[in-house]
Design an enzyme around this catalytic site. Structure first.
Site, short mmCIF file in Angstrom:
data_model
loop_
_atom_site.label_atom_id
_atom_site.label_comp_id
_atom_site.label_asym_id
_atom_site.label_seq_id
_atom_site.Cartn_x
_atom_site.Cartn_y
_atom_site.Cartn_z
N GLU A 153 -3.80 5.18 13.13
CA GLU A 153 -3.43 6.31 12.27
C GLU A 153 -3.88 7.64 12.86
OE1 GLU A 153 -3.98 8.09 7.74
OE2 GLU A 153 -5.19 6.36 8.37
N HIS A 182 -4.62 7.69 5.13
CA HIS A 182 -4.64 6.35 4.55
C HIS A 182 -6.06 5.77 4.66
CE1 HIS A 182 -2.79 2.86 2.89
NE2 HIS A 182 -3.05 2.09 3.93
N PHE A 218 1.34 -3.20 4.89
CA PHE A 218 1.80 -4.45 5.48
C PHE A 218 3.32 -4.52 5.33
CE2 PHE A 218 -2.17 -7.40 5.13
CZ PHE A 218 -2.80 -6.63 6.09
N LYS A 268 -10.27 6.58 0.03
CA LYS A 268 -10.62 5.17 -0.12
C LYS A 268 -12.11 4.89 0.09
CE LYS A 268 -6.00 3.52 1.04
NZ LYS A 268 -5.38 4.86 1.23
N CYS A 277 0.80 -1.23 0.00
CA CYS A 277 0.00 0.00 0.00
C CYS A 277 0.83 1.28 0.00
CB CYS A 277 -0.94 0.00 1.20
SG CYS A 277 -1.77 -1.57 1.48
N HIS A 337 -9.64 0.43 -1.63
CA HIS A 337 -8.20 0.47 -1.38
C HIS A 337 -7.48 0.01 -2.64
CE1 HIS A 337 -4.37 0.38 0.33
NE2 HIS A 337 -4.64 -0.15 1.51
#
Length: 417
Positions: free
Chosen positions: A319, A308, A402, A337, A171, A342
């Site tokens: 976040e 994000h 990730f 998003k 991402c 995403h």
């Protein structure tokens, strides 16, 4: 920490997108103003994969123009590289560099990433191990499937001879690409960089999140999800697309009379060092601090953050907490998003380009589907309704991935000083 605000100025002279929002800023703006998402229910998933909890995704209606891009020039490109090519062509055209000799001069490089290569050619390799049949494997099978397929195909297509950076960091692929491209120009290694990210949709991406119970299961109401930061959110939806920014050294852009859309003034990136999938509030906050320090500004000068915002419980809480730790105020925020799903490797570049254009317009899109903020999220200023008019000279765009990869980019409204 000592200041790292040195080096040459880096400006954005072009951008291009392939997205559910549209394939230009003008189309994307109309979509954002419409305040509706692009999430679709997939009726055949229940029959194909009955153990999959979600039936939602956000696919792009994309077919490459075979007349404009003949097979002999794109034969090594799968869907992900083709989307990256179209986005890059749009960006280069907007920048005025599409036919410029600087591309093949050695002073232009590329930084580009995706989570994976194209999936269909990978399946051809996998089937070899199951059926012992190699007939489906050809000269371009690996080229389409390899992780660096976007960067490699683009550098060949445009005959680039500068440095190549591949950012296959899930991402943060797009945002890391932009950050590393910025540093290459800032410190004199290149004059121009093509930077961005792409992702083609495949149900295996959805399955990866589904096994972690991170996907939305609002299958009957796709228009109401994702809903990042909402107390009733239930997870993310996977999308696809591509986005490219053209970064250029300021004096180089000025000398050729280029239109400048923004200046990229800050980049911060960190790794968590704690868990492969669970976010780390402290290291996320540090990435934001590094970007602010690099920009040489105070957090009070940043008027908007494109977050994000994946709509997972752990991600949203971590976040927003990290953001508040750095800003210590209710800074205006929204996530793209909730509109697009995403887009994984594409999201960092797509959201950066949208943030630049919203800054120049003075309008920022709302957090779609946000009805009631989760009290566990930090007290930020979550934009709702039909968006917000904000006059600001600085915007921040943040992404996390990730593997514990964190990125933060800061763009400044362009002026000559």
């Amino acid at each position: 920490m000592s200041s790292i605000k040195t080096g040459r100025r880096v400006v954005v002279t072009g951008g291009g997108i392939v997205s559910v929002l549209g394939n230009s800023w003008e189309e994307a703006y109309k979509s954002l103003k419409n305040c509706k998402n692009f999430i679709k229910f997939m009726p055949d998933w229940g029959e194909k994969w009955p153990l999959l909890n979600t039936r939602l995704c956000a696919p792009v209606d994309f077919t490459i123009d075979s007349e404009k891009y003949p097979r002999r020039k794109i034969r090594g490109m799968g869907r992900v590289s083709q989307m990256a090519l179209v986005a890059t062509d749009k960006a280069l055209e907007l920048s005025g560099l599409l036919e410029d000799p600087v591309l093949s001069s050695g002073r232009t490089g590329i930084a580009y990433g995706s989570s994976n290569g194209s999936i269909d050619p990978l399946m051809d390799f996998y089937s070899m191990l199951v059926t012992f049949d190699t007939s489906k494997i050809g000269a371009t099978t690996y080229i389409k499937a390899m992780p660096q397929t976007c960067a490699a195909n683009l550098e060949v297509y445009y005959q680039l001879r500068g440095r190549i950076i591949t950012t296959n960091t899930a991402c943060t692929s797009g945002s890391q690409a932009i950050g590393y491209a910025y540093e290459a120009i800032k410190f004199g290694l290149q004059d121009v960089m093509i930077a961005g990210g792409a992702e083609e949709f495949c149900p295996i991406d959805t399955a990866a999140f589904d096994t972690l119970f991170s996907t939305s299961t609002k299958n009957d109401t796709p228009e109401l999800t994702p809903s990042a930061y909402d107390k009733d959110r239930d997870g993310l939806v996977v999308g696809e697309g591509a986005a490219t920014l053209i970064l250029e050294e300021y004096e180089h852009a000025k000398a050729r009379g280029a239109k400048i859309y923004a200046e990229l003034v800050g980049f911060g990136t960190t790794t968590d060092g704690t868990h492969i999938t669970s976010p780390n509030r402290d290291t996320i906050a540090n990435a934001l601090r590094l970007a602010v320090e690099d920009a040489g500004i105070s957090t009070d000068q940043i008027g908007y953050i494109n977050t994000h915002g994946t709509a997972t419980v752990a991600g949203d809480i971590c976040e927003t907490g990290a953001t508040y730790d750095v800003f210590n105020r209710a800074v205006p925020v929204s996530t793209t998003k909730n509109y697009t799903g995403h887009t994984l490797g594409a999201c960092g570049a797509l959201e950066a380009w949208l943030s630049i254009n919203m800054m120049n317009l003075g309008w920022f899109h709302p957090n779609l589907n946000l009805k009631e903020v989760d009290p566990k999220c930090a007290p930020l200023d979550y934009i709702t309704g039909t968006g917000r008019e904000i006059k600001t000279d600085y915007v921040m765009s943040n992404n996390f991935a990730f593997g514990g990869v964190n990125t933060s980019l800061i763009f400044k409204r362009f002026n000559e000083n």
